[in-house]
Write a protein that holds these residues in place. Structure first.
Motif, mmCIF file in Angstrom:
data_model
loop_
_atom_site.group_PDB
_atom_site.id
_atom_site.type_symbol
_atom_site.label_atom_id
_atom_site.label_comp_id
_atom_site.label_asym_id
_atom_site.label_seq_id
_atom_site.Cartn_x
_atom_site.Cartn_y
_atom_site.Cartn_z
ATOM 1 N N MET A 1 0.817 -1.185 0.000
ATOM 2 C CA MET A 1 0.000 0.000 0.000
ATOM 3 C C MET A 1 0.863 1.252 0.000
ATOM 4 N N THR A 2 2.152 1.122 0.317
ATOM 5 C CA THR A 2 3.014 2.284 0.270
ATOM 6 C C THR A 2 3.137 2.770 -1.156
ATOM 7 N N GLY A 3 3.268 4.073 -1.328
ATOM 8 C CA GLY A 3 3.385 4.638 -2.663
ATOM 9 C C GLY A 3 2.040 4.929 -3.310
ATOM 10 N N GLN A 4 0.946 4.569 -2.668
ATOM 11 C CA GLN A 4 -0.375 4.835 -3.233
ATOM 12 C C GLN A 4 -0.777 6.277 -2.930
ATOM 13 N N ARG A 5 -1.622 6.802 -3.770
ATOM 14 C CA ARG A 5 -2.200 8.123 -3.516
ATOM 15 C C ARG A 5 -3.036 8.050 -2.250
ATOM 16 N N SER A 6 -3.224 9.217 -1.619
ATOM 17 C CA SER A 6 -3.973 9.252 -0.363
ATOM 18 C C SER A 6 -5.410 8.777 -0.552
ATOM 19 N N ASP A 7 -6.055 9.106 -1.692
ATOM 20 C CA ASP A 7 -7.426 8.647 -1.908
ATOM 21 C C ASP A 7 -7.476 7.131 -2.090
ATOM 22 N N ALA A 8 -6.455 6.560 -2.704
ATOM 23 C CA ALA A 8 -6.389 5.097 -2.862
ATOM 24 C C ALA A 8 -6.218 4.430 -1.504
ATOM 25 N N ARG A 9 -5.395 5.017 -0.636
ATOM 26 C CA ARG A 9 -5.224 4.460 0.725
ATOM 27 C C ARG A 9 -6.529 4.552 1.514
ATOM 28 N N ARG A 10 -7.222 5.668 1.373
ATOM 29 C CA ARG A 10 -8.521 5.816 2.060
ATOM 30 C C ARG A 10 -9.521 4.783 1.538
ATOM 31 N N ASN A 11 -9.561 4.608 0.209
ATOM 32 C CA ASN A 11 -10.451 3.599 -0.374
ATOM 33 C C ASN A 11 -10.130 2.215 0.178
ATOM 34 N N TYR A 12 -8.847 1.869 0.202
ATOM 35 C CA TYR A 12 -8.417 0.564 0.709
ATOM 36 C C TYR A 12 -8.905 0.369 2.143
ATOM 37 N N THR A 13 -8.651 1.349 2.992
ATOM 38 C CA THR A 13 -9.035 1.268 4.401
ATOM 39 C C THR A 13 -10.550 1.149 4.546
ATOM 40 N N HIS A 14 -11.288 1.939 3.773
ATOM 41 C CA HIS A 14 -12.754 1.910 3.855
ATOM 42 C C HIS A 14 -13.311 0.587 3.326
ATOM 43 N N ILE A 15 -12.787 0.125 2.202
ATOM 44 C CA ILE A 15 -13.234 -1.164 1.641
ATOM 45 C C ILE A 15 -12.949 -2.277 2.636
ATOM 46 N N LEU A 16 -11.788 -2.255 3.254
ATOM 47 C CA LEU A 16 -11.427 -3.293 4.220
ATOM 48 C C LEU A 16 -12.376 -3.273 5.416
#
Length: 187
Positions: A1-16
């Protein structure tokens, strides 16, 4: 997940977070489309983060699996190696019953065939093997036991009892019967 855009990290966290709730309610067969809908993202976004159902389930269970692995290391210092192994197996079974879908993650394939060394099954296998090796060295369990044998039994108990009215009671009975057969002399 490192190197991802902040919105992609937020999406990942929310989806999880959504996936954790859905898997808890529906088990391993939770709908990826429903997870996407609840998370407010497209199915492609879910699949970009979690290309397979197994990848999603691995992510859902990863934190608790690490705790179970840490617990195995703690128990490995206990005096009675057989009791340490049995206690850890009981805790694994309790979590498998509470976290619907975990048994499915652990039952995808035998541990020696596990391709991803950082998978839940590989981590659980390594942690359990630490306890089993100590019990084998102390001759407190049957000499022919393998960690695959023990995990197959735990997964089997979890899967066989998950739809009972009181799965914990049924699983405890099956577990006690199994533990009786772990003895060094086969009793």
């Amino acid at each position: 997940m490192t190197g991802q855009r902040s919105d992609a990290r937020r999406n990942y966290t929310h989806i999880l977070a959504v996936a954790e709730a859905e898997v808890a309610a529906q088990g391993a067969q939770a709908s990826l489309e429903r997870i996407a809908r609840i998370a407010g993202v497209g199915s492609a976004t879910v699949r970009r983060h979690f290309p397979t159902r197994k990848a999603l389930l691995e992510a859902v269970f990863k934190q608790r699996i690490h705790a179970l692995c840490d617990r195995a290391h703690t128990l490995s210092g206990e005096y009675d190696s057989r009791s340490a192994l049995v206690e850890w197996l009981r805790e694994l079974l309790a979590y498998a019953l509470a976290a619907r879908g975990l048994a499915d993650v652990l039952s995808y394939q035998p541990l020696q065939d596990e391709a991803a060394q950082d998978s839940c099954a590989a981590a659980i296998g390594a942690a359990g093997d630490l306890l089993l090796r100590r019990a084998l060295d102390d001759r407190t369990v049957r000499a022919d036991l393998t960690i695959d044998d023990l995990l197959t039994v735990i997964v089997g108990i979890a899967l066989a009892t998950e739809n009972y009215t009181d799965p914990a009671m049924q699983a405890d009975r099956a577990f006690r019967l199994t533990v009786a057969g772990l003895g060094a002399n086969g009793t």
